[in-house]
Design an enzyme around this catalytic site. Sequence first.
Site, short mmCIF file in Angstrom:
data_model
loop_
_atom_site.label_atom_id
_atom_site.label_comp_id
_atom_site.label_asym_id
_atom_site.label_seq_id
_atom_site.Cartn_x
_atom_site.Cartn_y
_atom_site.Cartn_z
N SER A 196 0.84 -1.21 0.00
CA SER A 196 0.00 0.00 0.00
C SER A 196 0.87 1.26 0.00
CB SER A 196 -0.97 0.00 1.19
OG SER A 196 -0.29 0.16 2.40
N HIS A 251 8.81 3.02 8.98
CA HIS A 251 8.55 2.11 10.10
C HIS A 251 7.24 2.55 10.78
CE1 HIS A 251 9.40 -0.77 13.21
NE2 HIS A 251 9.07 0.15 14.09
C1 GAR Z 1 3.91 -0.80 6.71
O1 GAR Z 1 3.11 -0.58 7.84
C2 GAR Z 1 5.36 -0.48 7.02
O2 GAR Z 1 5.52 0.61 7.89
C3 GAR Z 1 5.78 -1.76 7.71
O3 GAR Z 1 5.22 -2.78 6.92
C4 GAR Z 1 3.98 -2.30 6.40
C5 GAR Z 1 3.95 -2.56 4.92
O4 GAR Z 1 2.69 -2.23 4.40
N1 GAR Z 1 7.21 -1.87 7.80
C6 GAR Z 1 7.81 -2.45 8.84
O5 GAR Z 1 7.21 -2.97 9.77
C7 GAR Z 1 9.33 -2.40 8.77
N2 GAR Z 1 9.90 -2.66 10.04
P1 GAR Z 1 2.46 -2.12 2.84
O6 GAR Z 1 3.09 -3.38 2.22
O7 GAR Z 1 0.98 -2.10 2.69
O8 GAR Z 1 3.13 -0.87 2.35
#
Ligand code: GAR
Length: 202
Positions: free
Chosen positions: A13, A106
């Site tokens: 996303s 993060h």
């Molecule tokens: C997001 O919330 C990002 O901040 C987190 O993974 C998710 C990915 O969402 N990252 C971490 O936890 C890194 N330590 P997305 O695939 O929908 O962008």
Amino acid sequence: MLKIAVLVSGGGSNLQSIIDNIESGYLNCSIEVVISDKKDAYGIDRAKAKNIKTYILDRKQYGKSMSAEILKILDGKVDLIVLAGFLSILQGELLSAFKGKIINIHPALIPSFCGGGMYGLKVHEKAIEYGVKVSGCTVHFVDEGTDSGPIIIQKVVDVFSTDTAKDLQLRILEQEHKALPEAIKYISEGKIRIEGRKVLVI
Ligand code: GAR
């Protein structure tokens, strides 16, 4: 125009928010490539839907050589690497070749609820368990540590006593989708200066 690579492991996303902000004209940059360390990451589908070049470097297959492989793909091709939910830890020559040119998002207010093993819903479970009244997201430069590089942007959200980890995750994601494009915009416009641990937006 700033050329970027976006690295994903999941739903993508945040990748989508970058794509949308390029299409709306807010961001003047191009996504040259999307790399995933998981073969079934939906982020790859989002990239393919926009005809963006994709690579899958399966974590089980590449293991410790992941960073070297990424460097082979990206060296000389992009100006900025954006970790958008990418869960493999980068190391070695990739970090020196792209010093000050890798950013990560993060889902917490660093230095809280971050570091090794802190990703996805676990981050929000820990924040709720601790009883914090606010949480949020952090965009930061990537250095040799985990979630330890200089902070570019943080956005804060309230934590309510009724929140589940999922509620908090969704509230924070909304802010992530603003913070990451904002950080990329500052970088693309040359507005960022790093002084020690401090990132100045000039
Ligand atoms: C997001 O919330 C990002 O901040 C987190 O993974 C998710 C990915 O969402 N990252 C971490 O936890 C890194 N330590 P997305 O695939 O929908 O962008």
